[in-house]
Design a protein around this motif. Structure first.
Motif, short mmCIF file in Angstrom:
data_model
loop_
_atom_site.label_atom_id
_atom_site.label_comp_id
_atom_site.label_asym_id
_atom_site.label_seq_id
_atom_site.Cartn_x
_atom_site.Cartn_y
_atom_site.Cartn_z
N ASP B 467 9.76 -38.35 16.24
CA ASP B 467 8.49 -39.08 16.05
C ASP B 467 8.22 -39.32 14.57
N GLU B 468 8.50 -38.28 13.78
CA GLU B 468 8.27 -38.40 12.34
C GLU B 468 9.20 -39.44 11.73
N ARG B 469 10.44 -39.44 12.24
CA ARG B 469 11.42 -40.41 11.74
C ARG B 469 10.95 -41.84 12.05
N ILE B 470 10.46 -42.04 13.27
CA ILE B 470 9.99 -43.39 13.65
C ILE B 470 8.86 -43.81 12.72
N GLN B 471 7.91 -42.88 12.49
CA GLN B 471 6.75 -43.21 11.63
C GLN B 471 7.21 -43.51 10.19
N ASN B 472 8.13 -42.70 9.69
CA ASN B 472 8.63 -42.91 8.33
C ASN B 472 9.34 -44.26 8.20
N PHE B 473 10.12 -44.58 9.22
CA PHE B 473 10.80 -45.88 9.17
C PHE B 473 9.81 -47.04 9.31
N LYS B 474 8.76 -46.81 10.09
CA LYS B 474 7.72 -47.85 10.23
C LYS B 474 7.09 -48.11 8.87
N ASP B 475 6.77 -47.03 8.14
CA ASP B 475 6.15 -47.17 6.82
C ASP B 475 7.08 -47.94 5.87
N TYR B 476 8.36 -47.54 5.91
CA TYR B 476 9.35 -48.18 5.04
C TYR B 476 9.49 -49.66 5.41
N HIS B 477 9.57 -49.92 6.70
CA HIS B 477 9.71 -51.29 7.22
C HIS B 477 8.50 -52.14 6.80
N GLU B 478 7.31 -51.59 6.96
CA GLU B 478 6.08 -52.34 6.62
C GLU B 478 6.07 -52.68 5.12
N TYR B 479 6.50 -51.72 4.31
CA TYR B 479 6.51 -51.98 2.87
C TYR B 479 7.48 -53.11 2.54
N LEU B 480 8.66 -53.06 3.14
CA LEU B 480 9.67 -54.10 2.89
C LEU B 480 9.17 -55.47 3.35
N LEU B 481 8.51 -55.47 4.52
CA LEU B 481 7.97 -56.74 5.04
C LEU B 481 6.92 -57.31 4.08
N SER B 482 6.11 -56.42 3.50
CA SER B 482 5.03 -56.87 2.60
C SER B 482 5.59 -57.50 1.33
#
Lengths: 308, 524
Positions: B467-482
């Motif tokens: 779960d933590e990995r998914i959340q961390n990747f979500k954060d990373y993904h969102e930053y890259l998208l921004s």
């Protein structure tokens, strides 16, 4: 005659060296290298350096060339960087497929070309002549890969006579050989026609008619024999064209062969394989020209007499 | 004499009956497959030394665990696994009675050997967290990790982690993977003519299929012949004439024709392929995030989906394929086609259209090069993007490269825009394409940003559980998208052509067609 043969044979040596330098330089000048294909996900810059050194690609081009040439001259064509197999083994496996296709195509192109050339010259300016020359023109102009697909559609999909692709049977050779062969037949037909027509106007032909010989006897026994000279000349040159055509056609018909091997190696910048197959193909063309020269000298006493 | 005749006739009849009944004389059931050309040209079938695999690995080798089409991980050679509370110990219990094609047994010793070999090969990153391996008993091993690695089970679903026979690998050395290929999979290696075909026969001892096939083994077909045909038209015609039974990944160009063919069946399966356009953040104009944003918003994913893929797939609004949990980012980060907004951004940045329709600022025209590989799908996408960006007022010059030379060109850093694609079903692909330590290739965007690298490391190595990995990747993904480093375009699907001779009892439950679903296939 023998002086001529020896001279032409010796000339092959410098030609080989020039070809080897050109081939080596060309493949190394093209952007990209085989290490890109070898490195997988997660690989580091150090992995790249290590692999580049392992294949000797970190050395200067002249050094790489000398190392390669030394090995090549002793029969060691090196190892495929990608497939990790001796290049010689790969060539030995693939070459028979290309040779088979090349010979069959050469036979078809000469058979069809000479046949069309003879009938169109014998029936000059008639419907038969026009049709033959249209076929010849189509042969020259239609791209081989397109012709291949059309033949597949007609003879494999609609009629079901031949397999679409592969190399397992003799029937699988028919369509690719006809595709390459028809492309070559056009030029041979046109040259045969022109050469034959030239002979028709010669005095000796008039004499033969006056002697009462039949038209077929005059055409096949006398005119065709004399018109053969330019056809022999293009025999050797056609060999190169046929091999070039075979490279594309091997891909279209999914046949193994030097062409398929060259293309896949080229995409992955597998230098040893590209070098060996390009040299094999170009040497085949040069040897073709060499054979044509010898045949020409044999057929035309003026050529061999010049070297006496 | 009469008696002799009767005896002879009886013998003849018995022989004929024997011939008919004997399995030796039964017609061999051969399944012929046209391999996806993208998978052709492999150099080895050795998972330890290979840097590239293809789907045939799934037929020859089995993995510890398998990935279903539903994205769930299923046990296969593992009967069970247990992760300790701190995530630093994983206990693997192997299934009993599994043998390799050479008769050797799969046990804890073989698994330990394989994992240690994997750590020295090209896929070492998959087991980078493993510090040591203990054998608990004949079928149990314990992996001691230096850090929790919630992704390790995913790694064991990969074709790179198919387990080879230790006995065969040691016996054949360098020849293992080419002349000799020995796994525990449902099919045994018979022969391989490079660039032509690979022949496999069924593993008669196979009884350990996973839950991803109805049949647990052995396979119902005797032989599988996999042909490497590179030319799309030839593949299609071979399928039409019955020369191949299965057309793996039907070329888009022929999909409509195949759908109209009553004799053929099309199976649509999820794909892990994403098409996108990379922007080089080190180039003039593209170093401005607002210009990158305007470009990304000018690309109409739906029109490309329709024109290039005939509607097969889905528009991509992020950098990941749809079924990954890290794809589910906050909607505000998704990149949707919005030409009006794009025009607005360029106007706010001070760009004005000249008489030729091209945006100009301070005497400079907004002109960019758009690169693609010369293969048809990426080239076609690039053509549409060229037209779409011209509406925004960007002059786009197209350039095409062959697959091998384009990577070398990336390293020079002279590219502006590049249409690219990848096939991967894990969020760690973000690290592969945006890690700032590898500019040029694979970080084609030349992206270098401390915040991004921090989020990447956090997601890759500091996640304690899934779960933590998914959340961390979500954060990373969102930053890259921004940061608008890519313009996402399409997530594709895989369409496979199934010939009239082939019977498949149910929709494949495995992530791809080759592998466990082949256990269920019969041919007429």
């Amino acid at each position: 005659m023998w002086t001529y043969v020896v001279r032409r044979t010796l000339l092959l040596i410098p030609i080989f060296f020039i070809i080897s330098v050109v081939v080596f330089a060309l493949i190394h000048m093209v952007p990209g290298d085989p290490i890109d294909s070898l490195l997988g996900p997660g690989s580091t810059a150090a992995d790249r350096v290590e692999l580049t050194a392992a294949y000797g690609l970190d050395k200067s081009l002249p050094v790489q060339y000398v190392v390669w040439l030394k090995k090549f001259l002793t029969g060691d064509m090196g190892q495929s960087i990608i497939e990790k197999q001796p290049v010689l083994d790969m060539l030995v496996y693939n070459a028979p497929f290309t040779v088979r296709l090349g010979l069959a195509s050469l036979f078809i192109s000469f058979f069809v070309g000479i046949f069309l050339g003879i009938i169109s010259s014998a029936a000059k300016n008639t419907f038969i002549d026009y049709i033959s020359m249209i076929i010849a023109l189509l042969g020259v102009t239609v791209p081989a890969f397109w012709l291949g697909l059309i033949l597949m559609l007609i003879f494999s999909v609609t009629l079901g006579w031949f397999p679409v692709s592969g190399s397992g049977s003799l029937s699988a050779l028919v369509l690719p050989a006809v595709t390459v062969g028809l492309g070559g037949a056009g030029l041979i037909a046109r040259i045969t026609r022109v050469s034959m027509l030239e002979m028709f106007n010669k005095d000796f032909v008039l004499l033969l008619y006056a002697k009462g010989l039949s038209k077929p006897a005059i055409i096949f026994r006398h005119i065709f024999r004399n018109a053969l000279m330019p056809i022999i000349t293009i025999f050797g040159l056609r060999l190169g064209w046929i091999l070039g055509g075979a490279v594309t056609i091997e891909i279209v018909f999914s046949r193994p062969g030097v062409g398929s091997m060259l293309l896949s190696a080229l995409y992955r910048r597998d230098y040893p394989v590209v070098q060996a197959s390009l040299i094999a193909l170009t040497m085949a063309v040069i040897i073709g020209a060499f054979i044509a020269d010898i045949m020409y000298a044999y057929a035309d006493p003026r050529v061999r007499d010049a070297y006496k | 004499m009469k008696r002799l005749k009767v005896i002879l006739l009886t013998c003849l009849l018995m022989f004929a009956l024997g011939m008919l009944c004997s399995p030796l004389y039964a017609a061999e059931k051969v399944l012929t497959v046209s391999l996806d050309p993208a998978d052709a040209g492999l150099d080895t079938f050795n998972p330890i030394t290979s840097n590239r695999t293809n789907n045939i690995y799934y037929l020859i080798y089995d993995r510890l665990v398998e990935m279903g089409a539903d994205g769930v991980i299923y046990p296969h050679l593992l009967k069970s696994w247990k992760v300790s509370d701190d995530g630093l110990k994983i206990t693997f219990s192997l299934r009993e009675g599994v043998t390799f094609h050479d008769g050797s047994k799969l046990n804890a010793e073989v698994l330990k050997w394989f994992l240690e070999k994997l750590a020295t090969g090209k896929s070492k990153y998959m087991v980078a967290a493993v510090e040591s391996i203990d054998i608990k008993d004949n079928l149990t091993v314990v992996l001691n990790l230096s850090r929790p690695d919630p992704n390790i089970l995913y790694n064991f679903t990969s074709s790179f982690t198919g387990i080879p026979s230790k006995q065969a690998a040691e016996k054949y050395g360098d020849e293992f993977g080419r002349k000799y290929v020995v796994g525990t999979g449902p099919f045994e290696f018979v022969s391989w003519k490079t660039g032509d075909e690979i022949v496999l026969k069924k593993n008669l001892a196979y009884t350990w299929g996973s839950a991803l096939s109805d049949n647990q083994g052995p396979a119902k077909v005797d032989k599988v012949v996999i042909k490497e045909i590179l030319e799309d038209s030839t593949r299609f015609l071979e399928f039409k004439t019955g020369g191949v039974d299965i057309l793996e990944n039907v070329p888009t160009l022929f999909l409509a024709k195949l759908k109209a063919d009553p004799k053929a069946k099309i199976i649509t399966m999820p794909s892990s392929t994403n098409f996108h356009m990379v922007m080089n953040t080190k180039r003039e104009f593209l170093d401005n995030v607002n210009i990158r944003k305007a470009i990304a918003l000018s690309i109409d994913q739906n029109s490309i989906l329709k024109a290039v893929f005939q509607g097969n797939g889905s528009p991509a609004y992020t950098y990941l394929i749809d079924r990954l949990p890290a794809r589910k980012v906050d909607a505000k980060y998704e990149i949707h086609f919005d030409p009006a907004k794009a025009q607005e951004i360029m106007a706010a940045e001070g760009w004005k259209k000249g008489s030729d329709g091209i945006l100009t600022k301070d005497g400079k025209k907004l002109s960019l090069a758009l690169w693609s590989k010369s293969n048809s799908d990426e080239r076609k996408i690039a053509e549409i993007i060229q037209a779409e960006l011209s509406i925004l007022g960007i002059e786009v010059k197209m350039e095409q490269f062959d697959p091998s030379s384009i990577k070398a060109e990336f390293k020079k850093g002279q590219h502006d825009l590049v249409v690219r694609s990848y096939g991967w079903d894990n969020a760690d692909i973000l690290e592969w394409f945006f890690n700032s330590t590898r500019p040029g290739y694979p970080t084609v965007s030349m992206w270098h940003d401390n915040e991004s690298d921090y989020l990447m490391h956090k997601a890759m190595t500091r996640s304690k559980n899934s779960d933590e990995r998914i959340q961390n990747f979500k954060d990373y993904h969102e930053y890259l998208l921004s940061q608008y480093l890519w313009a996402p375009i399409i997530n594709t699907v895989n369409n496979h052509g199934i010939g009239s001779r082939v019977n498949m009892p149910s929709a494949p439950k495995f992530k791809i067609l080759l592998g466990p679903p082949f256990l269920d296939i019969t041919v007429d």
